[in-house]
Design a protein around this motif. Structure first.
Motif, PDB file in Angstrom:
ATOM      1  N   GLY A   1       0.138 -30.012  -3.192  1.00 22.38           N
ATOM      2  CA  GLY A   1       1.110 -29.308  -3.828  1.00 22.38           C
ATOM      3  C   GLY A   1       0.838 -27.791  -3.068  1.00 22.38           C
ATOM      4  O   GLY A   1      -0.173 -27.533  -3.174  1.00 22.38           O
ATOM      5  N   PRO A   2       1.791 -26.550  -3.634  1.00 23.45           N
ATOM      6  CA  PRO A   2       1.767 -25.535  -3.695  1.00 23.45           C
ATOM      7  C   PRO A   2       0.998 -25.278  -5.015  1.00 23.45           C
ATOM      8  O   PRO A   2       0.631 -25.316  -6.294  1.00 23.45           O
ATOM      9  CB  PRO A   2       3.359 -24.838  -3.875  1.00 23.45           C
ATOM     10  CG  PRO A   2       3.629 -26.022  -4.890  1.00 23.45           C
ATOM     11  CD  PRO A   2       3.371 -26.867  -4.300  1.00 23.45           C
ATOM     12  N   PHE A   3       0.318 -23.653  -4.975  1.00 26.95           N
ATOM     13  CA  PHE A   3      -0.348 -22.809  -5.691  1.00 26.95           C
ATOM     14  C   PHE A   3      -0.596 -22.009  -5.841  1.00 26.95           C
ATOM     15  O   PHE A   3      -0.034 -20.919  -4.864  1.00 26.95           O
ATOM     16  CB  PHE A   3      -2.001 -24.129  -5.194  1.00 26.95           C
ATOM     17  CG  PHE A   3      -3.181 -23.758  -4.081  1.00 26.95           C
ATOM     18  CD1 PHE A   3      -3.639 -22.286  -4.577  1.00 26.95           C
ATOM     19  CD2 PHE A   3      -2.884 -24.298  -3.459  1.00 26.95           C
ATOM     20  CE1 PHE A   3      -3.965 -22.742  -2.993  1.00 26.95           C
ATOM     21  CE2 PHE A   3      -3.543 -23.943  -2.200  1.00 26.95           C
ATOM     22  CZ  PHE A   3      -4.483 -22.925  -2.062  1.00 26.95           C
ATOM     23  N   GLU A   4      -1.583 -21.279  -6.592  1.00 27.05           N
ATOM     24  CA  GLU A   4      -1.631 -19.355  -6.826  1.00 27.05           C
ATOM     25  C   GLU A   4      -2.967 -19.583  -6.674  1.00 27.05           C
ATOM     26  O   GLU A   4      -3.860 -20.532  -7.594  1.00 27.05           O
ATOM     27  CB  GLU A   4      -0.373 -19.139  -8.004  1.00 27.05           C
ATOM     28  CG  GLU A   4       0.435 -19.393  -8.185  1.00 27.05           C
ATOM     29  CD  GLU A   4       1.371 -18.569  -9.238  1.00 27.05           C
ATOM     30  OE1 GLU A   4       2.438 -18.132  -8.982  1.00 27.05           O
ATOM     31  OE2 GLU A   4       1.216 -19.123 -10.374  1.00 27.05           O
ATOM     32  N   GLY A   5      -3.765 -18.141  -5.871  1.00 27.23           N
ATOM     33  CA  GLY A   5      -4.757 -18.072  -6.306  1.00 27.23           C
ATOM     34  C   GLY A   5      -5.544 -19.111  -5.218  1.00 27.23           C
ATOM     35  O   GLY A   5      -4.990 -18.454  -4.088  1.00 27.23           O
ATOM     36  N   GLU A   6      -6.379 -19.602  -5.652  1.00 26.91           N
ATOM     37  CA  GLU A   6      -7.763 -20.516  -5.156  1.00 26.91           C
ATOM     38  C   GLU A   6      -7.105 -22.184  -6.116  1.00 26.91           C
ATOM     39  O   GLU A   6      -6.599 -21.941  -6.831  1.00 26.91           O
ATOM     40  CB  GLU A   6      -8.612 -19.380  -5.334  1.00 26.91           C
ATOM     41  CG  GLU A   6      -9.139 -18.380  -5.055  1.00 26.91           C
ATOM     42  CD  GLU A   6     -10.375 -18.195  -4.866  1.00 26.91           C
ATOM     43  OE1 GLU A   6     -11.233 -18.816  -5.169  1.00 26.91           O
ATOM     44  OE2 GLU A   6     -10.545 -16.674  -4.646  1.00 26.91           O
ATOM     45  N   ARG A   7      -7.823 -22.888  -4.923  1.00 24.93           N
ATOM     46  CA  ARG A   7      -7.613 -24.369  -5.817  1.00 24.93           C
ATOM     47  C   ARG A   7      -9.217 -24.510  -5.346  1.00 24.93           C
ATOM     48  O   ARG A   7      -9.644 -24.035  -4.786  1.00 24.93           O
ATOM     49  CB  ARG A   7      -6.315 -25.223  -4.433  1.00 24.93           C
ATOM     50  CG  ARG A   7      -7.547 -24.955  -2.647  1.00 24.93           C
ATOM     51  CD  ARG A   7      -6.613 -25.720  -2.361  1.00 24.93           C
ATOM     52  NE  ARG A   7      -6.879 -25.783  -1.267  1.00 24.93           N
ATOM     53  CZ  ARG A   7      -7.985 -26.899  -0.692  1.00 24.93           C
ATOM     54  NH1 ARG A   7      -8.661 -27.443  -1.376  1.00 24.93           N
ATOM     55  NH2 ARG A   7      -8.249 -26.709   0.892  1.00 24.93           N
ATOM     56  N   PRO A   8      -9.882 -25.806  -6.219  1.00 17.51           N
ATOM     57  CA  PRO A   8     -10.544 -26.007  -6.078  1.00 17.51           C
ATOM     58  C   PRO A   8     -11.017 -26.265  -4.653  1.00 17.51           C
ATOM     59  O   PRO A   8     -10.072 -27.309  -4.639  1.00 17.51           O
ATOM     60  CB  PRO A   8     -10.392 -26.944  -7.347  1.00 17.51           C
ATOM     61  CG  PRO A   8     -10.483 -26.918  -7.725  1.00 17.51           C
ATOM     62  CD  PRO A   8      -8.839 -26.637  -7.042  1.00 17.51           C
ATOM     63  N   LEU A   9     -12.272 -26.333  -3.732  1.00 22.10           N
ATOM     64  CA  LEU A   9     -12.716 -27.229  -2.939  1.00 22.10           C
ATOM     65  C   LEU A   9     -12.659 -27.948  -2.770  1.00 22.10           C
ATOM     66  O   LEU A   9     -12.180 -29.518  -1.303  1.00 22.10           O
ATOM     67  CB  LEU A   9     -13.381 -26.226  -2.487  1.00 22.10           C
ATOM     68  CG  LEU A   9     -14.139 -26.431  -0.015  1.00 22.10           C
ATOM     69  CD1 LEU A   9     -13.202 -26.445   0.766  1.00 22.10           C
ATOM     70  CD2 LEU A   9     -15.012 -25.274   0.093  1.00 22.10           C
ATOM     71  N   GLU A  10     -13.065 -28.580  -3.721  1.00 28.11           N
ATOM     72  CA  GLU A  10     -13.278 -30.339  -3.761  1.00 28.11           C
ATOM     73  C   GLU A  10     -12.401 -31.277  -4.075  1.00 28.11           C
ATOM     74  O   GLU A  10     -12.823 -32.260  -3.731  1.00 28.11           O
ATOM     75  CB  GLU A  10     -14.659 -30.119  -4.962  1.00 28.11           C
ATOM     76  CG  GLU A  10     -14.014 -30.112  -6.473  1.00 28.11           C
ATOM     77  CD  GLU A  10     -14.261 -28.566  -6.958  1.00 28.11           C
ATOM     78  OE1 GLU A  10     -13.946 -27.967  -8.422  1.00 28.11           O
ATOM     79  OE2 GLU A  10     -14.623 -27.607  -5.746  1.00 28.11           O
ATOM     80  N   ASP A  11     -11.506 -30.756  -3.900  1.00 27.12           N
ATOM     81  CA  ASP A  11      -9.980 -31.368  -4.099  1.00 27.12           C
ATOM     82  C   ASP A  11      -9.759 -32.481  -2.533  1.00 27.12           C
ATOM     83  O   ASP A  11      -9.666 -32.881  -2.729  1.00 27.12           O
ATOM     84  CB  ASP A  11      -8.564 -30.695  -4.067  1.00 27.12           C
ATOM     85  CG  ASP A  11      -8.970 -30.760  -5.491  1.00 27.12           C
ATOM     86  OD1 ASP A  11      -9.642 -31.583  -6.865  1.00 27.12           O
ATOM     87  OD2 ASP A  11      -8.332 -29.912  -6.305  1.00 27.12           O
ATOM     88  N   ASP A  12     -10.914 -31.863  -1.596  1.00 27.48           N
ATOM     89  CA  ASP A  12     -10.423 -32.081  -0.201  1.00 27.48           C
ATOM     90  C   ASP A  12     -11.190 -33.220   0.006  1.00 27.48           C
ATOM     91  O   ASP A  12     -11.084 -34.232   0.983  1.00 27.48           O
ATOM     92  CB  ASP A  12     -10.748 -31.115   0.846  1.00 27.48           C
ATOM     93  CG  ASP A  12      -9.618 -30.250   1.301  1.00 27.48           C
ATOM     94  OD1 ASP A  12      -8.666 -30.685   1.453  1.00 27.48           O
ATOM     95  OD2 ASP A  12     -10.301 -29.002   1.208  1.00 27.48           O
ATOM     96  N   GLU A  13     -12.351 -33.835  -0.333  1.00 26.40           N
ATOM     97  CA  GLU A  13     -13.203 -34.904  -1.277  1.00 26.40           C
ATOM     98  C   GLU A  13     -12.803 -35.730  -1.571  1.00 26.40           C
ATOM     99  O   GLU A  13     -13.243 -36.734  -1.302  1.00 26.40           O
ATOM    100  CB  GLU A  13     -14.939 -34.525  -0.945  1.00 26.40           C
ATOM    101  CG  GLU A  13     -15.073 -33.718  -0.798  1.00 26.40           C
ATOM    102  CD  GLU A  13     -14.679 -33.361   0.506  1.00 26.40           C
ATOM    103  OE1 GLU A  13     -15.737 -34.644   1.728  1.00 26.40           O
ATOM    104  OE2 GLU A  13     -15.146 -32.311   1.601  1.00 26.40           O
ATOM    105  N   LYS A  14     -11.660 -35.360  -2.410  1.00 26.00           N
ATOM    106  CA  LYS A  14     -11.002 -37.077  -2.539  1.00 26.00           C
ATOM    107  C   LYS A  14     -10.088 -37.729  -2.243  1.00 26.00           C
ATOM    108  O   LYS A  14      -9.904 -37.652  -1.113  1.00 26.00           O
ATOM    109  CB  LYS A  14     -10.107 -36.540  -4.388  1.00 26.00           C
ATOM    110  CG  LYS A  14     -10.938 -35.746  -4.999  1.00 26.00           C
ATOM    111  CD  LYS A  14      -9.853 -35.151  -6.442  1.00 26.00           C
ATOM    112  CE  LYS A  14     -10.953 -34.907  -7.318  1.00 26.00           C
ATOM    113  NZ  LYS A  14      -9.875 -33.962  -7.912  1.00 26.00           N
TER     114      LYS A  14
END
Length: 519
Positions: free
Chosen positions: A506-519
């Motif tokens: 979903g939406p986020f402010e600033g930055e998100r953890p890149l490792e989320d894409d590997e889940k």
């Protein structure tokens, strides 16, 4: 061995094909289901190792790329059915109203029955192609073309009503899941590939029917449009047992089995990377069969071949090759790049071999492009969103107006995702989540293809400009827009099985953890 009569007949067909080649070009669209931007061995971006699937062997897709043009920034819809409508009509999803394949349950605008306690009231979708929409066959028929659609339709309605003289009817995903479709009542789907499986995902029969249509039109001396809508690479993966064995024997796949505690002899179909990889290679063979027959018929120099996917995806088989990470955020059902960026290659008359195009293109550009290829004038098409790519494919450099045009993506539903929309304008992209309108989202795709850095707070004027343009366009075309739900119950919403993914994607402010894409 061919007898003399067969050789004579073949020579006649080739001669007719060569006569035919001096006239209007033929158009073949290879439409692949659920295939990620990085799902082939061809790098969609030569500078990025993870823009390809290196373990795959697809020599015919490689051949298309060598002989044609790659499109680095090709876009589609986040789900297959609206994407198919975009292709057929030249309309964006918000304009056509066909934004998802879903039962409207008799509702006209809002879906008040499906998600009564969620943050917003989502919308329903159109159920069929609009009667007044002009489709590809209807646009090409006055120019002398005969059109066929073989394989997956998944838009409801009769393809014959849209101008197709040969088709498979109102097909959905089910025919392509042959292991399930051929079960007798009470039988369970096999956990392993049957030894006698000869037509996985109907690849071979779909291709045979398509080739038969080409042969008939060449013999008749008529130009044709042929859409081959494959059931691969959709879930319910299937391949020839021998192809699966080839990949199961690869050291990288065997290492994956070991690392994931899987036995190659008992691993389930849906968990086995060798089956998915085998499905891709078998598909490549059918693509090759079409290319070879085009050459044998003597029409190669006068036939455009377009290969593209219907939506973005995430292929976890990428992880079989150590060190490669997912290039995009999100997946199918989302308008993050992972859901809407797709592979695309085109070869044909006037297209220089081994070239790339980096401007943004989208699935609703196909209809006007095909009209121009057929000798028509796409500028005469009324009330469509697509722009012809014909001149760009033959070397014309796009101007700033084209490079910075707005592309629109609209998914006002829950189901697997959540209601959200996006506008891509040149290198910038704005996303809007109707659940959280308080979180503005802006990305610079030239520096942040993975959509990790939300820069809306740093560039509020740019965000507002693109957001306003998107909402103005939605209003202009009558797009359905969700509304706040006065009966929202967070406890009910949080209990939904998709809630965790909605939080992660979903939406986020600033930055998100890149490792989320590997889940």
């Amino acid at each position: 061995m061919l007898n003399k009569l067969s050789l004579c007949l073949f020579a006649v067909v080739v001669f007719c094909g060569r006569c035919h080649a001096a006239e209007k070009p033929n158009i073949v669209l290879l439409f692949i289901d659920d295939w990620a931007w990085n799902g082939s061995p061809v790098a969609m971006d030569d500078s990025l190792a993870n823009s390809r699937m290196p373990i795959l062997q697809m020599p015919n897709v490689d051949r298309l790329a060598r002989e044609g043009m790659k499109f680095r920034n090709a876009y589609a819809s986040p789900q297959c059915s609206p994407s198919r409508v975009c292709v057929q009509t030249g309309l964006s999803s918000p304009r056509s109203g066909y934004t998802v394949y879903l039962n409207d349950r008799g509702q006209e605008y809002y879906d008040t029955k499906g998600y009564p306690s969620y943050p917003v009231v989502p919308c329903v979708s159109d159920m069929m192609i609009d009667e007044d929409a002009v489709t590809i066959p209807e646009s090409l028929e006055p120019l002398g073309y005969v059109s066929a659609h073989v394989g997956k339709w998944h838009m409801r309605g009769d393809p014959g009503d849209e101008g197709y003289v040969l088709h498979d009817g109102d097909t959905d995903n089910n025919p392509g899941n042959t292991l399930k479709a051929n079960l007798k009542q009470g039988e369970a789907k096999p956990r392993r590939l049957p030894a006698d499986l000869t037509d996985p995902k109907l690849m071979f029969s779909v291709t045979e029917k398509a080739i038969g249509f080409m042969e008939e039109q060449v013999q008749a001396g008529k130009p044709f449009y042929l859409q081959i809508s494959h059931y691969a690479m959709h879930a319910g993966q299937e391949c020839l047992p021998a192809t699966r064995e080839k990949y199961a024997n690869l050291p990288l796949v065997q290492a994956w089995y070991k690392e994931n505690n899987k036995d190659r002899n008992t691993v389930k179909l849906g968990d086995d990377p060798a089956v998915w990889l085998g499905m891709a290679e078998d598909l490549d063979g059918r693509i090759g069969a079409v290319l070879d027959r085009i050459a044998a018929l003597g029409i190669e120099d006068n036939t455009f071949v377009v290969m593209v996917s219907d939506n973005g995806y995430r292929h976890h088989e990428l992880h079989v090759s150590p060190g490669l990470t997912q290039p995009h955020h999100g997946a199918k059902w989302w308008v993050w790049q992972g859901g809407i960026r797709v592979p695309m290659i085109v070869k044909g008359p006037g297209i220089r071999a081994g070239t790339s195009f980096t401007g943004n293109v989208v699935n609703y550009d196909f209809l006007p492009t095909f009209v121009d290829w057929a000798g028509g004038d796409s500028r005469q098409l009324k009330d469509i969103d697509g722009i012809s790519l014909a001149t760009y494919m033959t070397g014309e450099q796009p101007d700033a107006a084209f490079l910075n045009r707005n592309l629109y993506f609209h998914y006002p539903h829950y189901r697997s995702g959540m209601p959200h929309s996006a506008i891509v304008s040149g290198e910038h992209k704005v996303l809007h989540f109707y659940d959280r309108p308080d979180i503005p989202m802006l990305f610079d795709l030239s520096a942040d293809m993975g959509e990790v850095h939300n820069i809306a707070d740093k560039h509020p004027a740019k965000h507002k400009q693109l957001y306003d343009q998107m909402m103005s366009y939605f209003n202009e075309v009558g797009a359905r827009i969700p509304k706040p739900n006065p009966d929202y119950d967070h406890a009910v919403y949080k209990d939904d099985k998709e809630y965790a993914e909605r939080v992660m994607w979903g939406p986020f402010e600033g930055e998100r953890p890149l490792e989320d894409d590997e889940k």
